[in-house]
Design an enzyme around this catalytic site. Structure first.
Site, mmCIF file in Angstrom:
data_model
loop_
_atom_site.group_PDB
_atom_site.id
_atom_site.type_symbol
_atom_site.label_atom_id
_atom_site.label_comp_id
_atom_site.label_asym_id
_atom_site.label_seq_id
_atom_site.Cartn_x
_atom_site.Cartn_y
_atom_site.Cartn_z
ATOM 1 C CB SER A 66 -0.836 0.151 1.281
ATOM 2 O OG SER A 66 -1.574 -1.331 1.360
HETATM 3 N N1 SAH Z 1 -0.663 -5.087 3.959
HETATM 4 C C1 SAH Z 1 0.147 -5.238 2.903
HETATM 5 C C2 SAH Z 1 -0.543 -4.845 1.594
HETATM 6 C C3 SAH Z 1 -1.548 -6.127 1.260
HETATM 7 S S1 SAH Z 1 -1.953 -6.086 -0.377
HETATM 8 C C4 SAH Z 1 1.624 -4.421 2.956
HETATM 9 O O1 SAH Z 1 1.974 -3.697 3.880
HETATM 10 O O2 SAH Z 1 2.244 -4.919 2.048
HETATM 11 C C5 SAH Z 1 -3.267 -7.227 0.069
HETATM 12 C C6 SAH Z 1 -2.956 -8.771 0.427
HETATM 13 O O3 SAH Z 1 -3.968 -9.232 0.934
HETATM 14 C C7 SAH Z 1 -2.582 -9.497 -0.781
HETATM 15 O O4 SAH Z 1 -1.068 -9.909 -0.517
HETATM 16 C C8 SAH Z 1 -3.367 -10.607 -0.814
HETATM 17 O O5 SAH Z 1 -2.877 -11.820 -1.299
HETATM 18 C C9 SAH Z 1 -3.939 -10.779 0.684
HETATM 19 N N2 SAH Z 1 -5.458 -11.306 0.671
HETATM 20 C C10 SAH Z 1 -6.497 -11.119 -0.149
HETATM 21 N N3 SAH Z 1 -7.380 -11.899 0.281
HETATM 22 C C11 SAH Z 1 -7.098 -12.386 1.452
HETATM 23 C C12 SAH Z 1 -7.656 -13.399 2.359
HETATM 24 N N4 SAH Z 1 -8.873 -13.758 2.126
HETATM 25 N N5 SAH Z 1 -6.815 -13.848 3.352
HETATM 26 C C13 SAH Z 1 -5.693 -13.269 3.748
HETATM 27 N N6 SAH Z 1 -5.068 -12.661 2.925
HETATM 28 C C14 SAH Z 1 -5.747 -12.338 1.735
#
Ligand code: SAH
Length: 205
Positions: A52
């Protein structure tokens, strides 16, 4: 420079600003993106996901109003950057990621940096293991079409949840839910854009 830019955009919590300054974002981005690590933009990471934008990380963290003793759940580990920021401001972080590749590399990265109060779990944030208990704070960093009741039920009394809510391909709003004595209070904060929260552990790596 980083702190100044965040301050200018309205982040005022000193502890949050200090933490944003302390955690090296360049370690969480892809090697070829290091030069852009301190720009205020989201960047691509493995598995087609994104780290993000710093402003959004700072804003969501500020909205959580963390206290030193809090246990925090993050859904969407990605690079581990948001988890690292959280870990400096609370007691314990459990972060869940559906891609093994991302969960593994984030876990290693966080350990190497010495953020020992973060646990990375390969799993589905729509199905948080009951054994993980309840949380003072929950932060979802992938867009959900709706916030499942199952998730808000995992908040301790007085607990706060922040999640981007909206269609996967459209406008999403950051929503803040507070668990009060009588129920849940919900407030829309700002418009955001996140990758979708998808159910289940990813079958690809
Ligand atoms: N917080 C992260 C950015 C997240 S991007 C950072 O600081 O880098 C969103 C992430 O959520 C992705 O890696 C995606 O694979 C994950 N994601 C999506 N759906 C999910 C779920 N149901 N359970 C766990 N992770 C999930």
């Amino acid at each position: 420079m980083f702190q100044l830019a965040l301050r200018r955009r309205g982040i005022s919590d000193q502890a949050v600003l200090r933490t944003m300054e302390e955690v090296p974002r360049e370690v969480f981005v892809e090697a070829h993106d290091r030069a852009y690590a301190y720009r205020d933009s989201a960047l691509p990471i493995a598995c087609g996901q994104t780290i993000s934008q710093p402003f959004v990380v700072a804003y969501m963290t500020e909205q959580l109003q963390l206290q030193k003793g809090h246990r925090v759940l993050e859904i969407g580990t990605g690079s581990g950057y948001q988890a690292a920021i959280l870990s400096r401001l609370c007691k314990q972080v459990l972060t869940i990621e559906r891609y093994r590749t991302l969960a593994d590399s984030a876990g290693k990265r966080l350990e190497k940096l010495g953020y020992f109060n973060v646990e990375v779990l390969l799993g589905d944030g729509y199905d948080v293991p009951a054994g993980a208990g309840d949380f003072d704070r929950i932060i979802v960093t992938a867009a959900m079409e709706q916030i499942p009741d199952k998730l808000t039920q995992r908040l301790e009394p007085g607990g706060v949840l922040i999640a981007p809510v909206g269609p996967h391909q459209g406008a999403q709003t950051l929503v803040r839910v507070v668990r009060t004595e009588s129920g849940f209070e919900r407030k829309n904060l700002v418009d955001v854009r996140f990758v979708p929260a998808l159910p289940g552990i990813a079958r690809e790596l």
